[in-house]
Each structure stands twice: as structure tokens, then as C-alpha cells.
Design a protein around this motif. Structure first.
Motif, PDB file in Angstrom:
ATOM      1  N   ASP A  78       0.558  14.344   9.491  1.00 10.94           N
ATOM      2  CA  ASP A  78       1.281  14.354   8.210  1.00 10.94           C
ATOM      3  C   ASP A  78       0.808  13.246   7.274  1.00 10.94           C
ATOM      4  N   ALA A  79      -0.480  12.914   7.305  1.00 13.25           N
ATOM      5  CA  ALA A  79      -0.986  11.744   6.580  1.00 13.25           C
ATOM      6  C   ALA A  79      -0.665  11.804   5.087  1.00 13.25           C
ATOM      7  N   GLU A  80      -0.915  12.941   4.443  1.00  8.80           N
ATOM      8  CA  GLU A  80      -0.706  13.030   2.998  1.00  8.80           C
ATOM      9  C   GLU A  80       0.774  12.904   2.655  1.00  8.80           C
ATOM     10  N   ALA A  81       1.624  13.520   3.441  1.00 10.38           N
ATOM     11  CA  ALA A  81       3.064  13.434   3.187  1.00 10.38           C
ATOM     12  C   ALA A  81       3.571  12.001   3.373  1.00 10.38           C
ATOM     13  N   ILE A  82       3.044  11.300   4.375  1.00 11.81           N
ATOM     14  CA  ILE A  82       3.454   9.911   4.595  1.00 11.81           C
ATOM     15  C   ILE A  82       3.025   9.042   3.425  1.00 11.81           C
ATOM     16  N   ARG A  83       1.793   9.214   2.966  1.00 14.79           N
ATOM     17  CA  ARG A  83       1.297   8.365   1.860  1.00 14.79           C
ATOM     18  C   ARG A  83       2.160   8.502   0.614  1.00 14.79           C
ATOM     19  N   GLN A  84       2.706   9.672   0.385  1.00 18.92           N
ATOM     20  CA  GLN A  84       3.547   9.872  -0.791  1.00 18.92           C
ATOM     21  C   GLN A  84       4.884   9.145  -0.679  1.00 18.92           C
ATOM     22  N   ARG A  85       5.231   8.683   0.523  1.00 15.70           N
ATOM     23  CA  ARG A  85       6.554   8.093   0.723  1.00 15.70           C
ATOM     24  C   ARG A  85       6.499   6.632   1.167  1.00 15.70           C
ATOM     25  N   LEU A  86       5.292   6.053   1.132  1.00 11.88           N
ATOM     26  CA  LEU A  86       5.119   4.645   1.466  1.00 11.88           C
ATOM     27  C   LEU A  86       4.734   3.852   0.233  1.00 11.88           C
ATOM     28  N   GLY A  87       5.188   2.588   0.194  1.00 13.96           N
ATOM     29  CA  GLY A  87       4.710   1.634  -0.798  1.00 13.96           C
ATOM     30  C   GLY A  87       4.165   0.425  -0.061  1.00 13.96           C
ATOM     31  N   VAL A  88       2.990  -0.026  -0.450  1.00 14.95           N
ATOM     32  CA  VAL A  88       2.340  -1.142   0.243  1.00 14.95           C
ATOM     33  C   VAL A  88       1.997  -2.222  -0.760  1.00 14.95           C
ATOM     34  N   GLN A  89       2.560  -3.409  -0.564  1.00 18.39           N
ATOM     35  CA  GLN A  89       2.231  -4.565  -1.396  1.00 18.39           C
ATOM     36  C   GLN A  89       1.463  -5.552  -0.530  1.00 18.39           C
ATOM     37  N   LEU A  90       0.210  -5.788  -0.894  1.00 16.04           N
ATOM     38  CA  LEU A  90      -0.647  -6.683  -0.132  1.00 16.04           C
ATOM     39  C   LEU A  90      -0.413  -8.126  -0.555  1.00 16.04           C
ATOM     40  N   GLN A  91      -0.817  -9.047   0.324  1.00 15.88           N
ATOM     41  CA  GLN A  91      -0.639 -10.467   0.014  1.00 15.88           C
ATOM     42  C   GLN A  91      -1.406 -10.847  -1.246  1.00 15.88           C
ATOM     43  N   GLU A  92      -2.591 -10.285  -1.414  1.00 18.08           N
ATOM     44  CA  GLU A  92      -3.382 -10.529  -2.613  1.00 18.08           C
ATOM     45  C   GLU A  92      -3.852  -9.198  -3.166  1.00 18.08           C
ATOM     46  N   SER A  93      -3.549  -8.933  -4.425  1.00 16.47           N
ATOM     47  CA  SER A  93      -3.975  -7.696  -5.078  1.00 16.47           C
ATOM     48  C   SER A  93      -4.882  -8.038  -6.250  1.00 16.47           C
ATOM     49  N   GLU A  94      -5.984  -7.332  -6.352  1.00 15.93           N
ATOM     50  CA  GLU A  94      -6.941  -7.572  -7.437  1.00 15.93           C
ATOM     51  C   GLU A  94      -6.763  -6.510  -8.511  1.00 15.93           C
ATOM     52  N   PHE A  95      -6.295  -6.928  -9.671  1.00 17.24           N
ATOM     53  CA  PHE A  95      -6.169  -6.037 -10.807  1.00 17.24           C
ATOM     54  C   PHE A  95      -7.201  -6.427 -11.863  1.00 17.24           C
ATOM     55  N   SER A  96      -7.610  -5.467 -12.672  1.00 17.24           N
ATOM     56  CA  SER A  96      -8.529  -5.754 -13.771  1.00 17.24           C
ATOM     57  C   SER A  96      -7.850  -6.692 -14.769  1.00 17.24           C
ATOM     58  N   ASP A  97      -8.473  -7.834 -15.028  1.00 14.62           N
ATOM     59  CA  ASP A  97      -7.860  -8.869 -15.852  1.00 14.62           C
ATOM     60  C   ASP A  97      -7.542  -8.410 -17.266  1.00 14.62           C
ATOM     61  N   ARG A  98      -8.294  -7.441 -17.786  1.00 12.39           N
ATOM     62  CA  ARG A  98      -8.132  -7.076 -19.195  1.00 12.39           C
ATOM     63  C   ARG A  98      -7.249  -5.850 -19.406  1.00 12.39           C
ATOM     64  N   LEU A  99      -6.710  -5.314 -18.316  1.00 10.71           N
ATOM     65  CA  LEU A  99      -5.721  -4.253 -18.462  1.00 10.71           C
ATOM     66  C   LEU A  99      -4.341  -4.876 -18.612  1.00 10.71           C
ATOM     67  N   THR A 100      -3.464  -4.189 -19.313  1.00  9.61           N
ATOM     68  CA  THR A 100      -2.095  -4.689 -19.496  1.00  9.61           C
ATOM     69  C   THR A 100      -1.214  -4.270 -18.322  1.00  9.61           C
ATOM     70  N   VAL A 101      -0.053  -4.888 -18.253  1.00 10.15           N
ATOM     71  CA  VAL A 101       0.926  -4.524 -17.224  1.00 10.15           C
ATOM     72  C   VAL A 101       1.218  -3.033 -17.288  1.00 10.15           C
TER      73      VAL A 101
END
Length: 313
Positions: A78-101
Motif C-alpha cells: 500500500d505504498a502510494e496510499a501510505i504516502r498520501q497519509r504521512l507527513g515527514v519533517q526532516l531535521q534539516e530541509s533545503e528550500f530554494s532561497d529565492r522562492l517565497t513561503v
């Protein structure tokens, strides 16, 4: 929804979980169950198997043995169904600096079939005033809350938080705690790893302590603290220390532990134990060089169980 997924089904369940890297056994037969709607803390020093366990549960690492279920489903079927129902916050996340919130949250929201609106997600993590701000202008705490907003983009049932407040100032930590408690108030389940004992005690309904690939303690914060056998800790150093057997026989003492040339006595009534300790020190010809007392905490539990402080990294 899986036919096995009911409100009575545990959010997370694993039995006999094993993982080995070469000759190193990272996870050695872990049994674990996380109930719906609770915040479950997973504590352990480096090398305890905590990160490997989390990555297996998140579907990022294959297991070598045992069984894993999330919301009654398995990664194998059920991998796809599980992914739709999980949220994962990593210790360090890399976002593009020039994109807005707003642009970052909108991108993550597009990955899921359901969930709150972009505006609702931003407001939920208290970043409404930073909606149009580029990531490079956010503080550390604001970046962490943005990371949580992205983890919540699919309206998950389970939220994995990996040391979410590392490096944050006290005010930013409290703001992130508020977000976690609001998520739980909506019925969400949290699996939390942290290096802060006060955070674990504040947020967690139950806690598992891992060491060397196995769970060595499990219970509520109050239950774990009660397992010490006393509500207070006397810590001292002296030029000469009485024999351990003499200290263990002092009134109200339930446990004696030595670490870094300091001794800790777990006691119920420090007003009885302390005078008796001072008398024993005098008999032994010792002089106090340090003395403190405090209420027993999860840090004392962790030290008693592992011989290490949680933040000895």
C-alpha cells in the motif's frame, strides 16, 4: 482507505523489526505500537538505532525482518496510499532561497490529492505575515515552521518530526510546540525524536528509549520518572566518598549512580537522606566539593538506563 484501517487500528505498529548493515545490527527485534491521536517520543543516543527505525517506518529504508504497519497498511502492498497519509519533517530541509513561503507551500500542496488550502497551511504554522517573504529572509524558527507546513500539506494522519527544534531559540521552540499541539487537537498522530528532554516531557504521551537497537524502557513520562524509585536526586562530589553499600543503606535512597566523578542518589525524601549522607561523609573523612538537589527528570531516567546524557553527541 484500507479495509484494515479503522479508528481502533494503531497508527503505527511494528513487530520483530530488524535491520543490519554489514556486521552491525542497527535494529534488533523492536516491537512498537503508537496509538491514534497520541504524540509518541522516540529517544536514544547516537548509534541506538533511532534514525534507522524512523527511516524504515517512513518507507525510506527496507527492513531485513519483522512486520511494519501504518494505519493498517504495509509498504509492500500500500505504498502510494501510505504516502498520501504521512507527513515527514526532516531535521534539516533545503528550500530554494529565492522562492517565497507561499510558493514553497503551494508546490508541496500540489503533491497530494487532498489537504488544506495553501493559505490555511501557512496560517496554521503562524507564518501569515511571511506569506510573500523569500526563504532566505526567514529565521531558523520560521524555516522550521515552513518545513512543518510542507509536511502537513496532504492533511496527514501521521506526522514524523525529526528533532524539530534543534538550533532554535526558546520562543521559536514554544511556537513549534503550539503547532504540534494544534495538530494533535485535530486528531493527528505524531512520532517525535528530540534531543531535548523538556520537549519530550512536554509533548509526548508516551516515550520509548532505544539503546543498541532495542527498546530498553517504555511508558508515560511520569511512569518512566517513577521507575527511578524516587522523586528527587541528590548529586554531589567529595574528596572521599563513603562505600556504595553505605550510601545505598541511607534512609530514603533507592538508587546510587556514579558518573564523571560525581555521585547521584535517587531519593524520596531529601530532607531525611541529605543529613544522613553528610554524616556518612564525615565518618569517611570526606569534604564536599559540590552539592545540588533537583526533582527527578527524564534526563535522570535516560542517564540511569544508558549511562549517558541524551545530548552527549
Amino acid at each position: 482507505m484500507s479495509i484494515h484501517d479503522t479508528r481502533e487500528t494503531p497508527a503505527i505498529r511494528c513487530r520483530g523489526l530488524r535491520k543490519q548493515f554489514g556486521d552491525t545490527v542497527a535494529v534488533n527485534g523492536i516491537d512498537l505500537e503508537v496509538r491514534r491521536g497520541e504524540c509518541f517520543g522516540l529517544l536514544g543516543p547516537n548509534g541506538a538505532g533511532k534514525t534507522t527505525t524512523i527511516e524504515i517506518l517512513e518507507g525510506l529504508q527496507p527492513k531485513d525482518g519483522g512486520e511494519v504497519q501504518l494505519l493498517g497498511m504495509t509498504w509492500e502492498h500500500d505504498a502510494e496510499a501510505i504516502r498520501q497519509r504521512l507527513g515527514v519533517q526532516l531535521q534539516e530541509s533545503e528550500f530554494s532561497d529565492r522562492l517565497t513561503v507561499e510558493e514553497i507551500v503551494a508546490m508541496f500542496r500540489s503533491f497530494y490529492r487532498q489537504g488544506a488550502t495553501v493559505r490555511e497551511l501557512i496560517d496554521f504554522v503562524q507564518l501569515g505575515e511571511k506569506r510573500g517573504t523569500q526563504v532566505r529572509h526567514l529565521s531558523g524558527g520560521q524555516r522550521q515552521r515552513l518545513s512543518v507546513a510542507c509536511a502537513l500539506a496532504g492533511d496527514p494522519d501521521i506526522l514524523f518530526l525529526d528533532e524539530p527544534t534543534t538550533g532554535l531559540d526558546p520562543q521559536s521552540r514554544r511556537q513549534l510546540w503550539d503547532v504540534c499541539e494544534a495538530f494533535r487537537a485535530r486528531g493527528g498522530t505524531i512520532l517525535l525524536t528530540t534531543h531535548f528532554m523538556d520537549e519530550a516531557e512536554k509533548l509526548s504521551d508516551r516515550i520509548a528509549v532505544l539503546d543498541r537497537g532495542v527498546i530498553i524502557a517504555l511508558g508515560t513520562p511520569d511512569e518512566l520518572i517513577a521507575s527511578l524509585g524516587g522523586a528527587h536526586v541528590i548529586e554531589f562530589a567529595a574528596t572521599t566518598v563513603p562505600p556504595v553499600a553505605r550510601m545505598e543503606a541511607l534512609p530514603g535512597v533507592s538508587r546510587v549512580h556514579e558518573r564523571d566523578e560525581r555521585w547521584q542518589l535517587t531519593v524520596d525524601e531529601p530532607h531525611r537522606s541529605l543529613p544522613a549522607l553528610l554524616a556518612e561523609l564525615e565518618k569517611a573523612g570526606g569534604t564536599l566539593t559540590a552539592l545540588t538537589t533537583h526533582r527527578a527528570t527524564l534526563e535522570d531516567v535516560f542517564l540511569s538506563l544508558t549511562g549517558r546524557a541524551l545530548r552527549e553527541q
